[in-house]
Design an enzyme around this catalytic site. Sequence first.
Site, PDB file in Angstrom:
ATOM      1  N   ASP A 142       0.695  -0.945   0.060  1.00 34.96           N
ATOM      2  CA  ASP A 142      -0.451   0.316   0.161  1.00 34.96           C
ATOM      3  C   ASP A 142       1.142   1.374   0.195  1.00 34.96           C
ATOM      4  OD1 ASP A 142      -1.973  -1.462   0.344  1.00 34.96           O
ATOM      5  OD2 ASP A 142      -2.633  -1.255   2.337  1.00 34.96           O
ATOM      6  N   LYS A 196     -14.054  -6.894   2.402  1.00 34.05           N
ATOM      7  CA  LYS A 196     -13.627  -7.302   1.389  1.00 34.05           C
ATOM      8  C   LYS A 196     -12.735  -8.256   1.818  1.00 34.05           C
ATOM      9  CE  LYS A 196     -10.599  -4.661  -1.608  1.00 34.05           C
ATOM     10  NZ  LYS A 196      -9.551  -5.667  -1.370  1.00 34.05           N
ATOM     11  N   ARG A 247     -12.305 -14.340 -12.554  1.00 35.22           N
ATOM     12  CA  ARG A 247     -11.926 -12.840 -12.595  1.00 35.22           C
ATOM     13  C   ARG A 247     -10.994 -12.274 -13.938  1.00 35.22           C
ATOM     14  NH1 ARG A 247     -11.044  -7.160  -9.274  1.00 35.22           N
ATOM     15  NH2 ARG A 247      -8.771  -8.082  -9.071  1.00 35.22           N
TER      16      ARG A 247
END
Length: 685
Positions: free
Chosen positions: A35, A102, A123
């Site tokens: 992050d 999530k 996906r």
Amino acid sequence: MDKTQQMQQLIERLNQASEAYYNGQGELMTDYEWDALFDELKRLEDETGTVLPDSPTAKVSEDHIAGQKEVHEFPALSLAKTKQVTDVEKWAEGRPIWISWKLDGLTLVVTYDGGRLTKVVTRGNGRIGTNITHLAKAISGIPQTIPEQGHVVIRGEAVISYADFDRFLLESGEDYANPRNLASGSLTLKDIDEVRRRNIQWIPFTLVAAPSILSWGSRMDFIARQGMTTVAHRLVEHPTYENLEQAIDSWNPEQCPYPVDGLVVVYDDTAYAATGSITGHHATRAGLAFKWRDEAAETELIEVEWSCAASTISPVAIFQPVELEGTTVKRASLCNISECERLGIGGKGTRLQVIKANKIIPKVIKVDQTVGTLDIPAQCPVCQHPTEIVVSEASSTRTLHCTNPACPAKQLKKLARFVSKEGVNIDGISEQTLARFVNLGWIQQYADIFRLHEHVQEMAALEGFGQKSAANIIASVDHAREVDAQQLLYALSIPLCGRDVCKRLLSAYPFDELIRQAADAPAPDFFAHIDGIGPEKSASFVAWMKDETNQRQLSQLLDQITVTQQSAAPTGKSCEGLTFVITGDVHHFKNRNDLKAYIESQGGHVAGSVSGSTSFLINNDAASTSSKNKKAQQLGIPIITEDEFVERFKAEATADLSSDSPQKPTTPPSPKGRENQGIIEGSLF
């Protein structure tokens, strides 16, 4: 170095780490580091006005599962991310929003036509995925048929619980970094039975296409009516800063059995959500991912403790206590030698920065100043045999191992399973407590747990214990001396022998005869004729029972305990064709397992979670606001107390199953053993 070069380096590091993470190859950096690098890259892109090719800020992280490729009917775009409640407030625009977990797994897009499952697709890159419909029957939560007869497309996350992850590693001996890696690796397999053994659960999180439903909450209700267990979700009607902060703080990752890496925020008004623009690979109003801002603290290393667990000797940082997320933290796993080297871990006095990742796991994220050098032990701390450094072929990770195959520390995971609720159920003994007892030399095999009274005074003197804690542990141990045969068999950690296999074996043979037949079996496939066993599981069970060490340890264990066994065959029909879910404490029956046994003896079935197929939820606190009660109320499923169950289903056998009436043991007791806030839940979390 100019800014373009800085950006290129960041892109290479981020993509390399993302590739490993999303394709079952382990983790090259912590979420915190990823992050931080991602945010730095985004800052440079905003500053320069340039987005270089392959930048992770402009693409969906991709899985590379081999197989037939399929173009998604509706692109699965990624969500913009934030760690600021103010950003969520601004994004919500005062409109009602929903918050959900999530989940940290693999997104699967599931399609139905005419009430039948037509395809399951990963996906992939968001536009093209891999068709894995052939694995659908091996993934829990994907029904083959649904009531709705139209065209239905649902997205959900394929996840593995922490408990199932630990169980799989124990039973298989395989090595995966985390549940997500295991889920990813499992979906590349061709053997449906092997995939089923991984206990992958698909949890729907959004309805993509179906009959016109303009409320996201109503869409989730629609999914539940199709017999699916949706992700837990909470409505915030007035998303002011105060309301959002309170709502977000109420989500505790420690209460979720599955890995999570934040929360998802969506509009209830799906028509409004569809009006947003697409920026890069983000639809601006499709949703927002909220990630907790990790609170970091500086501290000083006291020592590196080498903890023996399973097959490795893992370094653990012991540091000056710091307050994080409302708790005192003074130790954190350093994983392996490679991670120590990457961080620059030294000796006493090394300055560290520590966080609780996702509010749960203490983690060293940075070394500010290295003092001295890391001392890697040449001998195992438990058995004193030589150690060796092993380098993984796949990732070049360096780990420390004990060379003694009989080292007691290698049995830690098995010991933890033995004392677990699913095992012999010894309350108050955690894996950490077991590790201390193993390292002190008190426990080397299962029977030693029942000899802990020999160390009660030493136990009371340990840091964090005391006389009361020691007495409670001994009481729990003594209470567990009477154990159900199925729980005992499962507790032994026999490879390939999960709860279902144990149940099937004991349905064919009484416990004593089962172990006797296995020890004398003329061929490895002796039990293969039993439904659901087969040659491989039979061979594993027979091999374990024929092993001399296992025979000796099992014999010593049986000297300490009493084994009870209830008939697996139904003895009545009062619960026939009905499915029950049990929650909370019970008082008529010895425990919930006894109540479950009675229901099964009457032809009924007991499930772990409430769904459309549940007939009754049994809860002595029928007015509670638990997730299971809410789910039952949502689906119109009757909630009955244990008293009502006994009266309604004529449970005359409760007296025989209660703690007041001892059951006939299949193994005689030995003399020595007798001496002694508005969450609409669609799942269990």
